[in-house]
Write an enzyme that holds these catalytic residues in place. Sequence first.
Site, mmCIF file in Angstrom:
data_model
loop_
_atom_site.group_PDB
_atom_site.id
_atom_site.type_symbol
_atom_site.label_atom_id
_atom_site.label_comp_id
_atom_site.label_asym_id
_atom_site.label_seq_id
_atom_site.Cartn_x
_atom_site.Cartn_y
_atom_site.Cartn_z
ATOM 1 N N HIS A 44 -7.402 -7.480 0.026
ATOM 2 C CA HIS A 44 -7.355 -6.252 0.818
ATOM 3 C C HIS A 44 -8.324 -6.396 1.985
ATOM 4 C CE1 HIS A 44 -6.050 -2.076 0.932
ATOM 5 N NE2 HIS A 44 -7.261 -1.765 1.373
ATOM 6 N N ASP A 102 0.801 -1.227 0.000
ATOM 7 C CA ASP A 102 0.000 0.000 0.000
ATOM 8 C C ASP A 102 0.840 1.287 0.000
ATOM 9 O OD1 ASP A 102 -1.307 -2.315 0.970
ATOM 10 O OD2 ASP A 102 -2.926 -1.120 1.834
ATOM 11 N N HIS A 145 -10.683 2.409 -0.344
ATOM 12 C CA HIS A 145 -10.775 3.833 -0.713
ATOM 13 C C HIS A 145 -10.888 4.052 -2.223
ATOM 14 C CE1 HIS A 145 -10.235 5.104 3.347
ATOM 15 N NE2 HIS A 145 -9.024 4.593 3.453
ATOM 16 N N HIS A 150 -1.220 -2.265 6.667
ATOM 17 C CA HIS A 150 -0.031 -1.400 6.634
ATOM 18 C C HIS A 150 1.100 -1.815 7.573
ATOM 19 C CE1 HIS A 150 -2.339 2.310 4.828
ATOM 20 N NE2 HIS A 150 -2.580 1.174 4.198
ATOM 21 N N HIS A 187 -3.777 -3.749 3.232
ATOM 22 C CA HIS A 187 -4.701 -2.867 3.968
ATOM 23 C C HIS A 187 -4.258 -2.499 5.369
ATOM 24 C CE1 HIS A 187 -8.355 -0.895 5.369
ATOM 25 N NE2 HIS A 187 -8.496 -1.787 6.320
ATOM 26 N N ASN A 192 -3.954 4.104 -1.247
ATOM 27 C CA ASN A 192 -3.791 5.242 -0.334
ATOM 28 C C ASN A 192 -2.845 6.292 -0.913
ATOM 29 O OD1 ASN A 192 -3.731 2.583 1.783
ATOM 30 N ND2 ASN A 192 -5.220 4.180 2.200
HETATM 31 FE FE FE2 Z 1 -7.241 -0.082 2.712
#
Ligand code: FE2
Length: 259
Positions: free
Chosen positions: A151, A8, A68, A178, A176, A40
């Site tokens: 994700h 990400d 997102h 992170h 997702h 992101n």
């Molecule tokens: Fe996400």
Amino acid sequence: MNILFVADVFGPAGSRAVQERLPGLREELGIDFCVVNGENAADGRGITPKLADRFLAAGADVVTLGNHTWARSEILAYLDSSDRVIRPANLGAGLPGRGLAVAPAADGTPVAVVNLMGWLFLDVPVTPFQMLDELVEEARRRAAVVVVDFHAEATSEKIAVSRILDGRVTAVIGTHTHVQTSDARVQPGGTAAITDAGMTGPHDSVIGVQADLAIRRMRTGMPVRFQPATGDVRIEGVVVECDADGRATSCQALRVSVA
Ligand code: FE2
């Protein structure tokens, strides 16, 4: 074949790291195919057409998204016209874009990339389990090498999906959350997996956001406008090696300090 999955990409710092470092990293690691999760990239939420184009120009073969996806309205038409920028397939029917891409690796071998989103603690109209089999079968009809970006929030769901798909795809890469997990592995059936590939962006943060802002929102419950952080930038991800039949032979987590 060596496949690089870039975790990400968060905000301007992460986007810059991809643009500046991905070409060299591809070269250095002998990468034949590269997937970048860009969900992101635009200030922490969503992606813009300009950023997607820049990632493709820097060496991404396919860009994946996540929860997102719809944050930037300018991406909607782009998703409909692009065959290399995809969004989770289970966001619902009749919406822009698709959840499967097939693109050639450096030697021309087709590679399929599937993007799906988890159901636990995330709002999805369709659970991944309802469409996973059909989508993966379609990917396998089109390519021997199949990479799945799953994700999702929950480690249990991510591990369950990697087990379901063991022996049917080349890799199931969790995204997702992170935070890179230390479980990069090749499962008994030949499918590489990691629960979360990590984050390409500023790690002096709360998963990408300036820490003081994230903490203020948590402590007060008041709305706080989040800003992407800037410090301790890393490229994180996974390198998967596989045979021509799509079976993974190794799976290594990657962490490169950029600034
Ligand atoms: Fe996400």
